[in-house]
Scaffold this active site. Structure first.
Site, PDB file in Angstrom:
ATOM      1  N   GLN A  82       0.827  -1.201   0.000  1.00  0.00           N
ATOM      2  CA  GLN A  82       0.000   0.000   0.000  1.00  0.00           C
ATOM      3  C   GLN A  82       0.866   1.258   0.000  1.00  0.00           C
ATOM      4  O   GLN A  82       1.663   1.452   0.924  1.00  0.00           O
ATOM      5  CB  GLN A  82      -0.884  -0.016   1.252  1.00  0.00           C
ATOM      6  CG  GLN A  82      -1.745   1.207   1.426  1.00  0.00           C
ATOM      7  CD  GLN A  82      -2.324   1.268   2.832  1.00  0.00           C
ATOM      8  OE1 GLN A  82      -1.610   1.132   3.814  1.00  0.00           O
ATOM      9  NE2 GLN A  82      -3.614   1.480   2.927  1.00  0.00           N
ATOM     10  N   GLY A  83       0.733   2.089  -1.024  1.00  0.00           N
ATOM     11  CA  GLY A  83       1.518   3.323  -1.086  1.00  0.00           C
ATOM     12  C   GLY A  83       0.696   4.529  -0.673  1.00  0.00           C
ATOM     13  O   GLY A  83       0.061   5.173  -1.516  1.00  0.00           O
ATOM     14  N   TYR A  84       0.676   4.810   0.596  1.00  0.00           N
ATOM     15  CA  TYR A  84      -0.118   5.931   1.115  1.00  0.00           C
ATOM     16  C   TYR A  84       0.772   7.033   1.701  1.00  0.00           C
ATOM     17  O   TYR A  84       0.931   8.093   1.131  1.00  0.00           O
ATOM     18  CB  TYR A  84      -1.081   5.434   2.212  1.00  0.00           C
ATOM     19  CG  TYR A  84      -2.424   4.944   1.711  1.00  0.00           C
ATOM     20  CD1 TYR A  84      -2.571   4.391   0.440  1.00  0.00           C
ATOM     21  CD2 TYR A  84      -3.546   5.012   2.519  1.00  0.00           C
ATOM     22  CE1 TYR A  84      -3.804   3.936   0.004  1.00  0.00           C
ATOM     23  CE2 TYR A  84      -4.786   4.559   2.083  1.00  0.00           C
ATOM     24  CZ  TYR A  84      -4.909   4.027   0.830  1.00  0.00           C
ATOM     25  OH  TYR A  84      -6.127   3.585   0.408  1.00  0.00           O
ATOM     26  N   SER A  85       1.352   6.750   2.870  1.00  0.00           N
ATOM     27  CA  SER A  85       2.093   7.787   3.605  1.00  0.00           C
ATOM     28  C   SER A  85       3.299   8.281   2.823  1.00  0.00           C
ATOM     29  O   SER A  85       3.895   7.541   2.039  1.00  0.00           O
ATOM     30  CB  SER A  85       2.578   7.239   4.945  1.00  0.00           C
ATOM     31  OG  SER A  85       1.504   6.937   5.784  1.00  0.00           O
ATOM     32  N   SER A 137       4.413  -1.115   3.986  1.00  0.00           N
ATOM     33  CA  SER A 137       4.615  -2.430   4.607  1.00  0.00           C
ATOM     34  C   SER A 137       5.012  -3.456   3.555  1.00  0.00           C
ATOM     35  O   SER A 137       4.305  -3.608   2.558  1.00  0.00           O
ATOM     36  CB  SER A 137       3.339  -2.907   5.304  1.00  0.00           C
ATOM     37  OG  SER A 137       2.944  -1.958   6.247  1.00  0.00           O
ATOM     38  N   GLU A 163      -8.751  -1.195   6.454  1.00  0.00           N
ATOM     39  CA  GLU A 163      -7.446  -1.333   7.087  1.00  0.00           C
ATOM     40  C   GLU A 163      -7.580  -1.149   8.591  1.00  0.00           C
ATOM     41  O   GLU A 163      -6.979  -1.870   9.383  1.00  0.00           O
ATOM     42  CB  GLU A 163      -6.471  -0.301   6.520  1.00  0.00           C
ATOM     43  CG  GLU A 163      -5.104  -0.399   7.186  1.00  0.00           C
ATOM     44  CD  GLU A 163      -4.130   0.675   6.741  1.00  0.00           C
ATOM     45  OE1 GLU A 163      -4.550   1.580   5.997  1.00  0.00           O
ATOM     46  OE2 GLU A 163      -2.968   0.611   7.150  1.00  0.00           O
ATOM     47  N   GLU A 194      -5.062   9.445  17.836  1.00  0.00           N
ATOM     48  CA  GLU A 194      -5.606  10.799  17.966  1.00  0.00           C
ATOM     49  C   GLU A 194      -6.454  11.167  16.746  1.00  0.00           C
ATOM     50  O   GLU A 194      -7.486  11.831  16.879  1.00  0.00           O
ATOM     51  CB  GLU A 194      -4.462  11.809  18.157  1.00  0.00           C
ATOM     52  CG  GLU A 194      -3.776  11.705  19.521  1.00  0.00           C
ATOM     53  CD  GLU A 194      -2.943  10.437  19.710  1.00  0.00           C
ATOM     54  OE1 GLU A 194      -2.502   9.844  18.707  1.00  0.00           O
ATOM     55  OE2 GLU A 194      -2.743  10.026  20.870  1.00  0.00           O
TER      56      GLU A 194
END
Lengths: 372, 392
Positions: free
Chosen positions: B131-134, B166, B248, B376
């Site tokens: 997964q390419g998110y952050s 990951s 997720e 948060e």
């Protein structure tokens, strides 16, 4: 079974909420309290509970009940937790009805139809010391003539001051036994105890109380499984009551967060309060799932139902406690006033927590079951 | 459709014939997990056989439609399968971001062609996804991502950097958020798929406090991505991303579930018992019991959540609630495991400690409340829904 209410159960919930909203909103409790009502509860309301079919929720149709299950009883208990009317529902329609239904003789089952009609109050006398400890009952029943002689002292007998009949748990040589006793029998002394939440229980002393053999519910010495079954059901319903109270305390608090202004903005805009509200909401979801799980397990007759009820009671107790504590704190000064309702929920939750074992008691049951 | 008891019997017989003894018993370490993929490694040949058998049956994704390789089971049947797997202590036949994250998004947003092409290999464990998110500058504020996809007519050229990807170094394909419109923050993001072997893609594992490197930095240097690999509408990738994040979050929330022996048993073996047979540390015993209680309630809340989603009654912030609570629960669990293990759990390298498995896992769990949106951020999302404040 899906862990959600069925359409019929949702309809029942709406019916109970609607009824209580009209006939026993929170001012009903205030009126009984402030007028120092002689009974501390409304017999009229109890009769209406009978007419609506709520009082006989667990009682079979043969005895005038609706023959529904634990989940439905929990639905009613949760609604009662929202508006807090003192009601014999918990003591009579859940605890005593369970015992009479499962082990009562035909003659004793006469009381079931009276409960279902909202005409009688039958109270269960289990607790004795400062804490719920059904494994350490000291009240004795000695054989005497063709019956028994009862000696001991009971506490937190719900609605015991206005009971038409009592179910007393006592030790016999053969083990724990349950007796259906007329409260007017010689040797019984009943002291009304007005509690912190303006609900009522009684302290009852039994001194050489003579009862006939037919006062026995089921066989002599066979009371433990019958009592355990009633207690599991009672605990799961108490958990539902705690959820109702916790939920309502949270709803009131949420309203306050959306209306009270300080520093030129709604206090609900402050992240310090937002995160605590979000945490509490999540905890309430868990408590409700645990409670529904326990009620369903009871209806399915699962062997682990008693343990599920312990988990539910422990979890719901903790969460409701958090809900009322956060509720009062987030209300600030007005949360300390009698005028605001939030304090009534704090008081009710304290009593429900102590009823049939607090979260420590039930966590310990879990630890023992797992051999920790 | 067969009645529940017949189905249960069928499942039981099939599992008896197809679930090898090597994959039965509690999952003890990451080594037991089967991830599949083009370069898959298996602990034993039986592990591969187990994945293949379950994959062929579609039971690695029991409720996906059969036409896309799934099991085509009803919710009730899937529960029966789950309980039968639990009964024989069968380990998961496939751990897969494809099943947990991408699949649900493709089922909701993918074209018929995309579903037919990508879903069956996921079910069978043939293609492993990451997964390419952050990005380095876009963590909690994910929508500020900068990885650029430049429109070249029939394809895009992607340049930028992802982080915390990951198992990027082990994955075959990536599902990735890229910026297709720099002038619009939320509505300038698109959701694309591409092969990790495409020229210009490189990965670098990041060593974590656990000493392990499950996460990577992933670099894109003029990577060509075909237009047909867009999922959902152009510039509306944020909708897909949010949908997928919900899955997720539920997954991370569920991470602690069903793994390993009861905490109290571990503590009892490690610490010993007092003269009444209780764990000889009353305070730890109490804390473990309290954890058990919360875990039992959480499991029911998870089950209830699934039932409510199916019934269309789910609270919009439900996934955030489960993610928040589940990840905090898992962190608590590992703090208790470390306390239960005491001196033994401090070992980092010995064979006795399986190369410090407890300590490394304990450190790994600290990411639970950071990845997939921090605790948060989850609380912010829940509170927004509760209070109906702007931005919900």
């Amino acid at each position: 079974m899906a862990l959600i209410l069925t359409d019929e159960q949702v309809m029942l919930k709406d019916a109970v909420d609607g009824f209580l909203g009209e006939h026993a909103p929170i001012k009903h409790l205030r009126q009984l309290r402030d007028s120092h009502d002689a009974d501390g509860l409304s017999r009229t309301l109890w009769q209406q509970f009978g007419e609506m079919g709520f009082a006989g929720v667990l009682i079979d149709e043969e005895h005038g009940g609706s023959g529904l299950g634990a989940v439905e009883a929990g639905v009613i208990a949760e609604s009662l937790g929202r508006t807090l009317p003192p009601s014999p529902f918990f003591g009579s329609a859940v605890l005593s009805a369970s015992i009479l239904q499962n082990a009562g003789s035909d003659a004793q089952k006469f009381w079931l139809s009276k409960i279902a009609a909202g005409e009688a109050i039958v109270s269960l006398a289990v607790d004795e010391g400062a804490k719920h400890a059904p494994h350490r009952i000291e009240t004795r029943a000695e054989r005497s003539g063709n019956g028994f002689k009862l000696n001991g002292a009971k506490a937190l007998v719900l609605d015991g001051h206005v009971a038409d009949a009592l179910i007393v748990a006592a030790q016999t040589d053969e083990g724990l036994s349950l007796f259906l006793v007329d409260p007017k029998t010689d040797g019984i002394n009943i002291e009304r105890t007005v509690m912190v939440d303006a609900h009522n229980a009684a302290r009852i002393t039994l001194k050489d109380v003579e009862v006939d053999a037919d006062a026995l519910i089921g066989e002599v010495g066979s009371g433990q499984p019958v009592l355990d079954r009633a207690l599991s059901l009672g605990r799961a319903c108490a958990a539902a009551g705690l959820n109702g109270a916790g939920d309502q305390a949270f709803a009131i608090t949420l309203d306050y967060l959306k209306t009270r202004q300080q520093f030129g903005k709604l206090i609900g805009e402050f992240q310090a309060l937002q995160h605590r509200a979000a945490h509490l909401y999540t905890e309430l979801e868990l408590a409700k799932a645990a409670t529904l799980g326990a009620l369903q397990a009871i209806d399915e007759g699962k062997e682990t139902a008693g343990l599920s009820a312990s988990v539910a009671k422990a979890k719901a107790g903790r969460v409701a406690e958090l809900a009322v504590q956060e509720g009062v704190q987030m209300h600030g000064g007005v949360g300390m006033t009698d005028e605001f309702d939030i304090g009534l929920y704090m008081k009710r939750v304290r009593v429900l927590n102590e009823t049939l074992g607090d979260s420590h008691f039930h966590a310990e049951q879990l630890a023992r079951a797992r051999n920790y | 459709m067969s009645d529940p008891e017949t189905f249960r019997l069928e499942v039981r017989n099939w599992l008896e014939a197809n679930c090898p003894p090597e994959v039965r018993g509690l999952v003890e370490s990451e080594n037991d997990l089967i991830w599949g993929g083009r370069n898959a490694t298996f602990k034993t040949p039986a592990h591969k056989a187990w994945m293949d058998a379950m994959g062929a049956k579609g039971w690695t994704a029991p409720e996906w439609p059969a036409e896309y390789g799934g099991g085509g089971l009803t919710r009730e049947q899937a529960k029966i399968l789950q309980s039968e797997l639990l009964r024989i202590k069968a380990q998961p036949a496939l751990s897969s971001f494809g099943i947990w994250m991408l699949g649900p998004a493709l089922l909701a947003f993918g074209t018929e062609e995309q579903k037919k092409k990508y879903l069956p290999p996921i079910v069978r464990g043939e293609i492993r996804w990451c997964q390419g998110y952050s990005e380095p500058g876009s963590g909690s504020d994910l929508a500020s991502l900068q990885t650029r996809a430049e429109d070249m007519g029939d394809h895009w050229i992607v340049n930028g950097q992802k982080i915390w990807t990951s198992y990027a170094d082990k994955a075959d394909w990536i599902f990735c958020l890229v910026r297709t419109d720099p002038s619009n923050k939320h509505r300038g993001i698109s959701f694309v798929l591409f092969d990790m072997e495409t020229p210009g893609v490189s990965t670098r594992p990041i060593t974590l406090i656990s000493g392990k490197s499950p996460f990577c930095e992933t670099f894109f240097d003029n990577v060509r991505v075909e237009k047909e690999n867009l999922v959902g509408e152009l510039n509306r990738g944020w909708d897909v991303a949010k949908y997928l994040l919900a899955h997720e979050r539920t997954m991370i929330g569920a991470m602690g579930e069903g793994m390993g022996r009861p905490l109290g048993e571990i503590a009892r073996d490690s610490i010993g018992t007092d003269d009444q047979g209780r764990i000889d540390d009353p305070m730890l015993r109490a804390r473990i019991t309290e954890w058990d209680m919360d875990a039992a309630a959480f499991k029911l809340a998870m089950d209830s959540a699934v039932d409510r989603m199916k019934a269309g009654q789910a609270h919009p912030a439900l996934a955030s609630m489960l993610k928040y609570y589940g990840s905090e629960l898992n962190k608590r669990k590992y703090e208790l495991l470390m306390a239960a293990g005491g001196i033994d759990a401090l070992e980092w390298e010995s064979e006795r400690s399986h190369e410090g498995d407890t300590a490394r896992s304990w450190l790994r769990t600290k990411a639970n409340s950071i990845e997939g949106g921090t605790t948060e951020v989850q609380l912010n999302i829940i509170a927004k829904h509760l209070l109906n404040l702007p931005g919900a």
